[in-house]
Design a protein around this motif. Structure first.
Motif, PDB file in Angstrom:
ATOM      1  N   HIS A  11       0.060  -1.167   2.897  1.00 30.78           N
ATOM      2  CA  HIS A  11      -0.890  -0.202   2.337  1.00 30.78           C
ATOM      3  C   HIS A  11      -1.095  -0.472   0.860  1.00 30.78           C
ATOM      4  CE1 HIS A  11      -2.928   3.549   1.405  1.00 30.78           C
ATOM      5  NE2 HIS A  11      -2.050   3.753   0.439  1.00 30.78           N
ATOM      6  N   ASN A  12      -2.355  -0.640   0.471  1.00 32.10           N
ATOM      7  CA  ASN A  12      -2.758  -0.719  -0.934  1.00 32.10           C
ATOM      8  C   ASN A  12      -2.172  -1.934  -1.660  1.00 32.10           C
ATOM      9  OD1 ASN A  12      -4.258   0.319  -3.071  1.00 32.10           O
ATOM     10  ND2 ASN A  12      -2.593   1.612  -3.806  1.00 32.10           N
ATOM     11  N   PHE A  13      -2.020  -3.046  -0.957  1.00 31.12           N
ATOM     12  CA  PHE A  13      -1.489  -4.258  -1.575  1.00 31.12           C
ATOM     13  C   PHE A  13      -2.610  -5.281  -1.722  1.00 31.12           C
ATOM     14  CE2 PHE A  13       0.595  -8.380  -1.754  1.00 31.12           C
ATOM     15  CZ  PHE A  13       1.650  -8.146  -2.628  1.00 31.12           C
ATOM     16  N   ARG A  14      -2.943  -5.604  -2.957  1.00 31.45           N
ATOM     17  CA  ARG A  14      -4.000  -6.569  -3.304  1.00 31.45           C
ATOM     18  C   ARG A  14      -5.300  -6.246  -2.568  1.00 31.45           C
ATOM     19  NH1 ARG A  14      -0.824 -12.249  -4.367  1.00 31.45           N
ATOM     20  NH2 ARG A  14       0.724 -11.334  -5.767  1.00 31.45           N
ATOM     21  N   SER A  15      -5.774  -7.108  -1.659  1.00 33.98           N
ATOM     22  CA  SER A  15      -7.045  -6.850  -0.969  1.00 33.98           C
ATOM     23  C   SER A  15      -6.858  -6.014   0.299  1.00 33.98           C
ATOM     24  CB  SER A  15      -7.712  -8.176  -0.600  1.00 33.98           C
ATOM     25  OG  SER A  15      -6.947  -8.861   0.375  1.00 33.98           O
ATOM     26  N   ILE A  16      -5.642  -5.613   0.597  1.00 29.00           N
ATOM     27  CA  ILE A  16      -5.348  -4.902   1.846  1.00 29.00           C
ATOM     28  C   ILE A  16      -5.242  -3.404   1.575  1.00 29.00           C
ATOM     29  CG2 ILE A  16      -3.713  -4.641   3.743  1.00 29.00           C
ATOM     30  CD1 ILE A  16      -2.814  -7.570   3.084  1.00 29.00           C
ATOM     31  N   PHE A  17      -6.172  -2.638   2.147  1.00 28.02           N
ATOM     32  CA  PHE A  17      -6.094  -1.182   2.016  1.00 28.02           C
ATOM     33  C   PHE A  17      -5.060  -0.642   3.002  1.00 28.02           C
ATOM     34  CE2 PHE A  17      -7.757   2.943   3.616  1.00 28.02           C
ATOM     35  CZ  PHE A  17      -7.261   3.713   2.592  1.00 28.02           C
ATOM     36  N   ASP A  18      -5.259  -0.855   4.282  1.00 28.11           N
ATOM     37  CA  ASP A  18      -4.309  -0.470   5.333  1.00 28.11           C
ATOM     38  C   ASP A  18      -4.342  -1.514   6.427  1.00 28.11           C
ATOM     39  OD1 ASP A  18      -2.829   1.976   4.884  1.00 28.11           O
ATOM     40  OD2 ASP A  18      -4.769   3.012   4.879  1.00 28.11           O
TER      41      ASP A  18
END
Length: 143
Positions: A11-18
């Protein structure tokens, strides 16, 4: 044979929302350039390495109001000894779920590990310290 990763939540890591990934014995990431494959691997590196230097750039830039980022791994196929060691955190399906969180706090970023006792709403702060990886690549955890 020791515990293995059965699920990855990012969750919320670089380009990754979920993102939720269910892991089989072999996991392969395929896709065009700039679709997030390396960010998944970097998220795992963030989780596994206590020395990972988290920065403002590791937080998803699309989520301006979300100051919390986490990588969560669910482990299954625990040995009897691992079930005894993590008895307090063993879920009903005989898995354990570990979350590494990073939160922005004024001008600093605080990271911590959490574990679930029964339900995802009952996160327990700092129930263990991640020590590193063994020679075989397995996760070594000390309570």
């Amino acid at each position: 044979v020791s515990m293995k990763i059965s699920k990855i939540n990012i969750h919320n890591f670089r380009s990754i929302f979920d993102l939720e990934i269910f892991c089989e014995s072999l996991v392969v990431f395929l896709g065009p350039n700039n679709c997030g494959k390396s960010n998944i691997l970097n998220a795992l590196e963030f989780f596994l390495q206590t020395s990972y230097k988290i920065s403002e750039n590791d937080f998803c830039q699309f989520m301006k109001n979300d100051d919390c980022m986490f990588v969560e791994l669910t482990f299954d196929k625990l040995t009897n000894q691992e079930k005894i060691t993590f008895k307090k955190y063993l879920l009903e399906d005989e898995t354990i779920c570990i979350r590494k969180t990073a939160e922005k706090d004024n001008n600093s970023i605080i990271t911590r590990y959490n574990g679930y006792t029964y339900e995802p709403t009952s996160v327990q702060n700092n129930f263990f310290i991640l020590k590193g990886e063994s020679q075989s690549g397995r996760l070594v955890i000390a309570s």
